[in-house]
Design a protein around this motif. Structure first.
Motif, PDB file in Angstrom:
ATOM      1  N   ILE A 108      34.516  43.968  41.338  1.00 51.17           N
ATOM      2  CA  ILE A 108      34.077  42.911  42.088  1.00 51.17           C
ATOM      3  C   ILE A 108      34.721  43.057  43.474  1.00 51.17           C
ATOM      4  O   ILE A 108      33.921  42.691  44.612  1.00 51.17           O
ATOM      5  N   TRP A 112      37.548  43.657  37.981  1.00 48.96           N
ATOM      6  CA  TRP A 112      36.420  43.820  37.405  1.00 48.96           C
ATOM      7  C   TRP A 112      36.213  42.774  36.628  1.00 48.96           C
ATOM      8  O   TRP A 112      37.189  42.024  35.954  1.00 48.96           O
ATOM      9  N   PRO A 113      34.918  42.593  36.110  1.00 49.72           N
ATOM     10  CA  PRO A 113      34.465  41.714  34.986  1.00 49.72           C
ATOM     11  C   PRO A 113      35.172  42.099  33.685  1.00 49.72           C
ATOM     12  O   PRO A 113      35.388  43.254  33.292  1.00 49.72           O
ATOM     13  N   LYS A 114      35.773  41.276  33.007  1.00 48.00           N
ATOM     14  CA  LYS A 114      36.782  41.487  31.800  1.00 48.00           C
ATOM     15  C   LYS A 114      35.801  42.375  30.792  1.00 48.00           C
ATOM     16  O   LYS A 114      36.275  43.112  30.061  1.00 48.00           O
ATOM     17  N   ALA A 115      34.434  41.700  30.686  1.00 48.91           N
ATOM     18  CA  ALA A 115      33.625  42.330  29.688  1.00 48.91           C
ATOM     19  C   ALA A 115      33.265  43.890  29.970  1.00 48.91           C
ATOM     20  O   ALA A 115      32.899  44.570  29.393  1.00 48.91           O
ATOM     21  N   SER A 116      33.530  44.260  31.179  1.00 46.93           N
ATOM     22  CA  SER A 116      33.455  45.682  31.645  1.00 46.93           C
ATOM     23  C   SER A 116      34.551  46.854  31.340  1.00 46.93           C
ATOM     24  O   SER A 116      34.649  47.705  31.556  1.00 46.93           O
ATOM     25  N   TRP A 153      45.676  39.404  33.955  1.00 47.08           N
ATOM     26  CA  TRP A 153      44.384  38.364  33.963  1.00 47.08           C
ATOM     27  C   TRP A 153      45.160  37.159  33.427  1.00 47.08           C
ATOM     28  O   TRP A 153      46.169  36.954  32.857  1.00 47.08           O
ATOM     29  N   SER A 167      40.291  33.323  32.179  1.00 46.91           N
ATOM     30  CA  SER A 167      39.423  34.012  33.340  1.00 46.91           C
ATOM     31  C   SER A 167      38.554  35.311  32.591  1.00 46.91           C
ATOM     32  O   SER A 167      38.699  35.711  31.683  1.00 46.91           O
ATOM     33  N   ASP A 168      37.518  35.330  33.535  1.00 50.88           N
ATOM     34  CA  ASP A 168      36.401  36.589  33.005  1.00 50.88           C
ATOM     35  C   ASP A 168      36.827  37.645  33.944  1.00 50.88           C
ATOM     36  O   ASP A 168      35.989  38.304  33.896  1.00 50.88           O
ATOM     37  N   GLU A 169      37.483  37.665  34.609  1.00 51.17           N
ATOM     38  CA  GLU A 169      37.886  38.683  35.659  1.00 51.17           C
ATOM     39  C   GLU A 169      39.536  39.428  35.017  1.00 51.17           C
ATOM     40  O   GLU A 169      40.331  38.645  34.416  1.00 51.17           O
TER      41      GLU A 169
END
Length: 129
Positions: free
Chosen positions: A21, A45-49, A79, A83-85
């Motif tokens: 990001i 990065w997005p945590k989902a990545s 993190w 948070s989603d990052e």
């Protein structure tokens, strides 16, 4: 983009899927001490990545929960709860992160005078807003 990294002893491994990001540098005291260097170089990065294997230890800082390998102490992630990052310590990547150019610098009031600012990067005296 697919990147991988891990700790010094190999007990923690991770993979990143996709572009960050944002990429930055921080000169604050916490980041300096956590990296053992004049600054911390990180990507968000997005945590989902992000996927990882291995056990992590943690401690809390103003930025959130710092995660590291409990066996060798290598700093890897940070993190904040909810948070989603996720912040990745770019020095822990397997390949040199040369293409990941910092877009901003934080805590420039603490930057060493012998260290030039990153041309083209936003300069923030303290944290980003």
């Amino acid at each position: 983009m697919k990147l991988s990294g891990g700790c010094n002893c190999g007990q923690v491994r991770y993979e990143l899927d996709g572009e960050p990001i944002r990429v930055g540098i921080c000169h604050c005291e916490t980041c300096r001490k956590g990296s053992g260097s004049a600054f911390s170089y990180f990507g968000i990065w997005p945590k989902a990545s992000v996927t990882w294997s291995g056990e992590l230890a943690s401690w809390s800082s103003r930025a959130g929960g710092e995660r590291f390998c409990p066996a060798c102490g290598s700093p890897l992630f940070c993190w904040a709860e909810g948070s989603d990052e996720i912040e990745i310590k770019l020095g822990s990547l397997d390949s040199p992160p040369s293409a990941l150019v910092p877009a901003y610098e934080l805590w420039t009031i603490r930057r060493e005078p012998w260290l030039a600012h990153q041309k083209g990067a936003e300069q923030h005296t303290r944290d980003r807003e």
